[in-house]
Each structure stands twice: as C-alpha cells, then as structure tokens.
Scaffold this motif. Structure first.
Motif, PDB file in Angstrom:
ATOM      1  N   HIS A  49       0.837  -1.133  -0.012  1.00  0.00           N
ATOM      2  CA  HIS A  49       0.065  -0.155  -0.079  1.00  0.00           C
ATOM      3  C   HIS A  49       0.799   1.395   0.031  1.00  0.00           C
ATOM      4  CE1 HIS A  49      -3.590   2.404   0.690  1.00  0.00           C
ATOM      5  NE2 HIS A  49      -2.893   2.967   1.584  1.00  0.00           N
ATOM      6  N   THR A  65       1.943   1.893  -3.393  1.00  0.00           N
ATOM      7  CA  THR A  65       0.810   2.055  -4.416  1.00  0.00           C
ATOM      8  C   THR A  65      -0.103   3.035  -4.141  1.00  0.00           C
ATOM      9  OG1 THR A  65      -0.455   0.048  -3.652  1.00  0.00           O
ATOM     10  CG2 THR A  65       1.269  -0.367  -5.440  1.00  0.00           C
ATOM     11  N   GLN A  72      -4.284   3.866  -4.074  1.00  0.00           N
ATOM     12  CA  GLN A  72      -4.734   2.784  -4.986  1.00  0.00           C
ATOM     13  C   GLN A  72      -5.197   1.749  -3.718  1.00  0.00           C
ATOM     14  OE1 GLN A  72      -1.882   2.526  -8.171  1.00  0.00           O
ATOM     15  NE2 GLN A  72      -3.826   1.667  -9.167  1.00  0.00           N
ATOM     16  N   VAL A 105      -5.261  -1.767  -2.274  1.00  0.00           N
ATOM     17  CA  VAL A 105      -4.550  -2.950  -2.496  1.00  0.00           C
ATOM     18  C   VAL A 105      -5.281  -4.171  -2.039  1.00  0.00           C
ATOM     19  CG1 VAL A 105      -2.457  -4.257  -1.397  1.00  0.00           C
ATOM     20  CG2 VAL A 105      -2.287  -1.866  -2.109  1.00  0.00           C
ATOM     21  N   ALA A 110      -3.014  -3.807  -7.117  1.00  0.00           N
ATOM     22  CA  ALA A 110      -3.533  -2.330  -6.954  1.00  0.00           C
ATOM     23  C   ALA A 110      -4.673  -2.041  -7.790  1.00  0.00           C
ATOM     24  CB  ALA A 110      -2.359  -1.416  -6.928  1.00  0.00           C
TER      25      ALA A 110
END
Ligand SMILES: CCCCCCCCCCCCCC(=O)SCCNC(=O)CCNC(=O)[C@H](O)C(C)(C)COP(=O)(O)OP(=O)(O)OC[C@H]1O[C@@H](n2cnc3c(N)ncnc32)[C@H](O)[C@@H]1OP(=O)(O)O
Length: 160
Positions: free
Chosen positions: A85, A88, A91, A93, A150
């Motif tokens: 997380h 990314t 987004q 996860v 993601a």
C-alpha cells in the motif's frame, strides 16, 4: 535519487508507517488488524522493506498452545499488504495470493518480527516476500510470498 532526496524519502516513509500504526489510526480503528496489535519497528526506503512486530496474545493460541497458523498468515498479509500500500497508494490493495510456510512454532510470551520486502512492482501487481523471526532474531519461524494487486478504482477503499 541523490543522498538528500533519499534521506527525505526515508523520513517520509518512517513517518507514514509510524502514523498508520499508532493506536486510533484508521488502519487500527476496526476489523481484524487492530486485534493482532501490529507495531512499527523499522523501514528502509531504498531496500523497500518494512519490519513490524507482534506479541503472541492468548486468544491467538491453537489447542497445542502455540500461535495459530492463521494468525501468522494474517500478520504476513497485514505487513506485506501495508508495504504494498505504501508504494501504490492511493490505490486499493488486495491480496491475490499468499503462501505461508511454517518452520518453527511460536509460543505464548514470544514476540515475532515480520520483515517484508517488495521484490517487484509492476503496473498493477506487486510481488512481496516476508520472513517472521522470533524475538531475538535467532529463529526463522515462518516465510511467505504474496502477490498483491493495486486496483485502479478507489471508491471501495475506506482507508484512503
Ligand atoms: C491508513 C491507511 C492504511 C492503508 C492500509 C492498507 C492495508 C493493507 C493491509 C491489509 C491487506 C489485506 C488485504 C486483504 O485482505 S484483500 C482480501 C482478500 N482478497 C480478495 O478478496 C481478492 C478477491 N479476488 C478478486 O477480487 C479478483 O480475483 C482479483 C481482483 C484479484 C482479480 O480480478 P480482476 O483482474 O478481474 O480485477 P479488476 O482489476 O478488474 O478489479 C475489479 C475486482 O476487484 C475486486 N475488488 C474490488 N474492491 C475490492 C475490495 N475492497 N476487496 C477485495 N476485492 C475487491 C472485485 O472482485 C472486482 O471485480 P468485480 O466485482 O468488479 O467483478
């Protein structure tokens, strides 16, 4: 990335992990994650690693009085998922697969440390590995490999 940028990135990463693992944070406000009481230990931006620690709690024991394997899997999912997380966000996860191998039992009164490492970050899939060590880092108790995805859509994620 020069030395200054690298130091700043390290500081930002540490600050984010400290914040999300502080009691009362959104991560720790409901559901299963607060129940296993993850604690931040360290992270390394350059190496893309994070280490969290977990105490063995009485309710986590199996009938043989060692920690239930499902709890260790949950701790891996949380630590590896959190690392994913971080790299990314914002987004959502989700875990696509999580394979856990148990090498040694972990007993009541122990703490264990999970070190997660981002092995590869693609367009939407991340391959992350982790090792669980007991308190004094002398015993490798379990290992895991996981794939996280993601998602593009963000509306499902109450956390970001
Ligand atoms: C403070 C901040 C802290 C932040 C903390 C982060 C901590 C993390 C630590 C803890 C880590 C713990 C992590 C966990 O515990 S994640 C929970 C366990 N994993 C799952 O439930 C995954 C189930 N599998 C699938 O959904 C599909 O097979 C995937 C997505 C892998 C591929 O399939 P595809 O390639 O077709 O996907 P797409 O790119 O078109 O994507 C669309 C699909 O995505 C799904 N989907 C959507 N939303 C969610 C959701 N919320 N939660 C779960 N799934 C969700 C939904 O199925 C949707 O399909 P549809 O329904 O539209 O057909």
């Amino acid at each position: 990335m020069n030395e200054l940028e690298s130091a700043q990135a390290q500081e930002v990463m540490e600050s984010w992990f400290r914040q999300v693992t502080t009691p009362g944070s959104r991560l720790l406000s409901h559901g299963v994650v607060p129940k296993i009481e993850p604690k931040f230990v360290s992270c390394n931006f350059e190496e893309k690693t994070v280490t969290l620690s977990f105490d063995v709690l009485e309710w986590e024991l199996n009938p043989q009085n060692v920690i239930h394997g499902g709890i260790i899997a949950t701790a891996f999912d949380t630590t590896l998922g959190l690392l994913c997380h971080y790299f990314t966000k914002p987004q959502v996860v989700i875990t696509v697969s999580l394979n856990t191998t148990y090498h040694k039992p972990i007993f009541m009164g122990d703490a264990f440390y999970i070190k997660a490492k981002m092995e590869f970050q693609g367009g939407s899939l991340c391959n992350i590995t982790g090792d669980a060590w007991t308190q004094n880092n002398s015993v490798l108790a379990a290992s895991a490999t996981a794939v996280f995805k993601a998602l593009r859509e963000m509306q499902h994620n109450p956390l970001v």
